[in-house]
Enzyme design. Structure first.
Site, PDB file in Angstrom:
ATOM      1  N   GLY A 242       0.809  -1.211   0.000  1.00 33.65           N
ATOM      2  CA  GLY A 242       0.000   0.000   0.000  1.00 33.65           C
ATOM      3  C   GLY A 242       0.845   1.264   0.000  1.00 33.65           C
ATOM      4  O   GLY A 242       0.493   2.264  -0.633  1.00 33.65           O
ATOM      5  N   THR A 243       1.960   1.226   0.704  1.00 37.02           N
ATOM      6  CA  THR A 243       2.851   2.402   0.741  1.00 37.02           C
ATOM      7  C   THR A 243       3.378   2.728  -0.652  1.00 37.02           C
ATOM      8  O   THR A 243       3.390   3.886  -1.073  1.00 37.02           O
ATOM      9  CB  THR A 243       4.016   2.148   1.712  1.00 37.02           C
ATOM     10  OG1 THR A 243       3.495   2.058   3.049  1.00 37.02           O
ATOM     11  CG2 THR A 243       5.040   3.272   1.654  1.00 37.02           C
TER      12      THR A 243
ATOM     13  N   GLN B 182      -7.679   0.523   3.708  1.00 33.98           N
ATOM     14  CA  GLN B 182      -8.551   0.004   4.771  1.00 33.98           C
ATOM     15  C   GLN B 182      -9.988  -0.204   4.315  1.00 33.98           C
ATOM     16  O   GLN B 182     -10.782  -0.805   5.055  1.00 33.98           O
ATOM     17  CB  GLN B 182      -8.519   0.943   5.984  1.00 33.98           C
ATOM     18  CG  GLN B 182      -7.203   0.937   6.747  1.00 33.98           C
ATOM     19  CD  GLN B 182      -6.905  -0.396   7.428  1.00 33.98           C
ATOM     20  OE1 GLN B 182      -7.772  -1.253   7.585  1.00 33.98           O
ATOM     21  NE2 GLN B 182      -5.659  -0.582   7.833  1.00 33.98           N
TER      22      GLN B 182
ATOM     23  N   SER C  29      -4.423  -2.976  -0.946  1.00 35.22           N
ATOM     24  CA  SER C  29      -3.379  -3.896  -0.492  1.00 35.22           C
ATOM     25  C   SER C  29      -3.955  -5.283  -0.259  1.00 35.22           C
ATOM     26  O   SER C  29      -5.140  -5.434   0.069  1.00 35.22           O
ATOM     27  CB  SER C  29      -2.747  -3.358   0.796  1.00 35.22           C
ATOM     28  OG  SER C  29      -1.759  -4.249   1.280  1.00 35.22           O
TER      29      SER C  29
ATOM     30  N   HIS D 129      -2.781  -7.827   2.043  1.00 41.71           N
ATOM     31  CA  HIS D 129      -2.798  -8.471   3.356  1.00 41.71           C
ATOM     32  C   HIS D 129      -3.831  -7.898   4.314  1.00 41.71           C
ATOM     33  O   HIS D 129      -3.982  -8.407   5.423  1.00 41.71           O
ATOM     34  CB  HIS D 129      -1.399  -8.439   3.994  1.00 41.71           C
ATOM     35  CG  HIS D 129      -0.974  -7.114   4.522  1.00 41.71           C
ATOM     36  ND1 HIS D 129      -0.892  -6.858   5.879  1.00 41.71           N
ATOM     37  CD2 HIS D 129      -0.607  -5.980   3.908  1.00 41.71           C
ATOM     38  CE1 HIS D 129      -0.475  -5.620   6.061  1.00 41.71           C
ATOM     39  NE2 HIS D 129      -0.294  -5.072   4.885  1.00 41.71           N
TER      40      HIS D 129
ATOM     41  N   THR E 204      10.251  -7.178 -11.856  1.00 40.72           N
ATOM     42  CA  THR E 204       9.566  -8.459 -12.045  1.00 40.72           C
ATOM     43  C   THR E 204       8.435  -8.613 -11.040  1.00 40.72           C
ATOM     44  O   THR E 204       8.618  -8.413  -9.843  1.00 40.72           O
ATOM     45  CB  THR E 204      10.565  -9.625 -11.892  1.00 40.72           C
ATOM     46  OG1 THR E 204      11.602  -9.466 -12.858  1.00 40.72           O
ATOM     47  CG2 THR E 204       9.876 -10.963 -12.100  1.00 40.72           C
TER      48      THR E 204
ATOM     49  N   CYS F 263       1.713   0.771  12.026  1.00 34.65           N
ATOM     50  CA  CYS F 263       2.869   1.462  11.473  1.00 34.65           C
ATOM     51  C   CYS F 263       3.417   2.521  12.427  1.00 34.65           C
ATOM     52  O   CYS F 263       4.471   3.093  12.184  1.00 34.65           O
ATOM     53  CB  CYS F 263       2.523   2.088  10.130  1.00 34.65           C
ATOM     54  SG  CYS F 263       1.995   0.867   8.904  1.00 34.65           S
TER      55      CYS F 263
END
Length: 400
Positions: free
Chosen positions: A72-73, A178, A198, A200, A236, A324
């Site tokens: 996500g970052t 989120q 994202s 996860h 890749t 985070c």
């Protein structure tokens, strides 16, 4: 051994068994490089393109508008820096409670000559769309807001903001890490031009994410190398991870509505049980416009870490805020922006529920928190029942 209850799903989620099964062949027999022209490469590329179609179908967009990234970052960085680089200069609007992936990206652009406005939020953690409209300037090149705050779960009024940005002709980036796969997102109706998401956070693997880029949005690459992702993100691709992300999205498309209703009921039961048993507790975030599984609370004159560690001894995993920012002894910048006094903000605890959370888990958490907070209050040298100026009394009740 204590019961184990995981209530930190906003930080990360366990990989869904169906996702794991979908990924496994891409670690072994389908291991090829998706850029290779031979059969091994084509097998890997087919898996990757199937995932791209699954995500595009979920968002009701073209698969060519999906770019895979490593997290996500990176998606936030690519969305904001990529658009800024394509314009060269200008003004960016964001909010004071964005994830650091957005805040620090915008701050870096300020160091390079761009200008920025950081919008305030109200006591529920919500941006006022009128503030977005007032902040727009002739040189505004981007508005970047999160779909929901990871700490308190408040859903931002993206549809209203999108209407404003579309009328102004300004691109809208939404950090949807989120919200993607948790609540409905209509990028067309909401006027979203860039959407970060994202894997996860939705029972997919770590290390894989994506960015929706609306066709026609002017972007520049910020990572240079080969021809990957139509030259928008060199490197890749993480094929197994991408396959897992696609499968996770397919499952969310199937399960999201029912699970959202179930988690909302469990979340509300958690809050009702705690406010009935604990003095001086307040709910953070919007009372209704909030992520289904997120319940962020403050216990006055108690340190968050004491609650988190005390519950950890009971086998319960919660957090003191965003994963985070864990380990930071300062009060949450999100809660500070929402106007919480220090004696409340230092005692914030986030519970984020997920697909494995049961009603029995919630009752166990309530039974564990109530005596723990009572014990910590008895030990606290500053515990007091005196009301705090400027804050409505919230003892045993919602702050609304």
């Amino acid at each position: 051994m204590n019961r184990r209850v995981y209530l930190d799903h906003n930080a990360s989620t366990p990989v869904h068994p169906e996702v794991l099964q979908a990924m496994l062949p891409y670690f072994s027999e389908r291991f090829g490089n998706p850029s290779s022209v031979h059969g091994f490469g084509r097998e890997a590329r087919d898996g990757m393109e199937t995932a791209r179609e699954q995500i595009a179908d979920f968002l009701k967009v073209s698969k060519d508008e999906i770019v895979f990234t490593s997290g996500g970052t990176e998606s936030d960085n690519l969305g904001i820096k990529g658009l800024a680089a394509a314009r060269g200069s200008g003004h960016i609007i964001t909010s004071q409670i964005e994830h650091h992936a957005v805040l620090r990206t915008v701050q870096t652009l300020e160091e390079q000559g761009f200008t920025a406005t950081y919008l305030p939020v109200d006591g529920d953690g919500m941006v006022n769309p009128d503030d977005v409209k007032k902040a727009l300037r002739a040189d505004t090149i981007l508005v970047s807001l999160m779909g929901a705050n990871s700490e308190v779960g408040t859903l931002q009024p993206i549809r209203e903001v999108g209407r404003i940005t579309r009328e102004a002709g300004v691109p809208l980036h939404v950090d949807g890490v989120q919200t993607f796969g948790k609540v409905p997102i209509d990028v067309g109706a909401f006027g979203i031009d860039l959407l970060s998401f994202s894997g996860h956070k939705i029972y997919g693997p770590k290390g894989v994410a994506g960015l929706f880029i609306r066709k026609g949005t002017k972007m520049a690459s910020i990572q240079h190398g080969g021809e990957h992702e139509r030259r928008r993100r060199a490197g890749t691709e993480n094929v197994a991870g991408i396959v897992g992300l696609g499968k996770a999205v397919e499952i969310r498309n199937r399960d999201m509505a029912l699970e959202g209703a179930r988690l909302t009921a469990l979340r509300d039961r958690l809050w009702d049980g705690l406010r009935a048993g604990v003095a001086e507790v307040r709910l953070n975030g919007h009372p209704t416009e909030r992520l289904p599984g997120t319940c962020n609370m403050c216990f006055r004159n108690i340190e968050s870490e004491s609650v988190v560690l005390g519950l950890d001894l009971k086998g319960i995993g919660v957090s003191a805020g965003s994963a985070c920012t864990s380990g930071n002894v300062e009060p949450s910048y999100v809660l500070v922006a929402m106007g919480l006094p220090l004696d409340w903000a230092m005692g914030s605890v986030r519970c984020s529920l997920g697909r494995g959370t049961t009603a029995e888990d919630i009752e166990y958490v309530i039974e564990s928190v109530v005596p723990l907070v009572g014990k910590l209050k008895a030990q606290s040298p500053v515990a007091s029942s005196a009301p705090v100026a400027g804050l409505a009394p919230v003892v045993g009740s919602s702050k609304v």
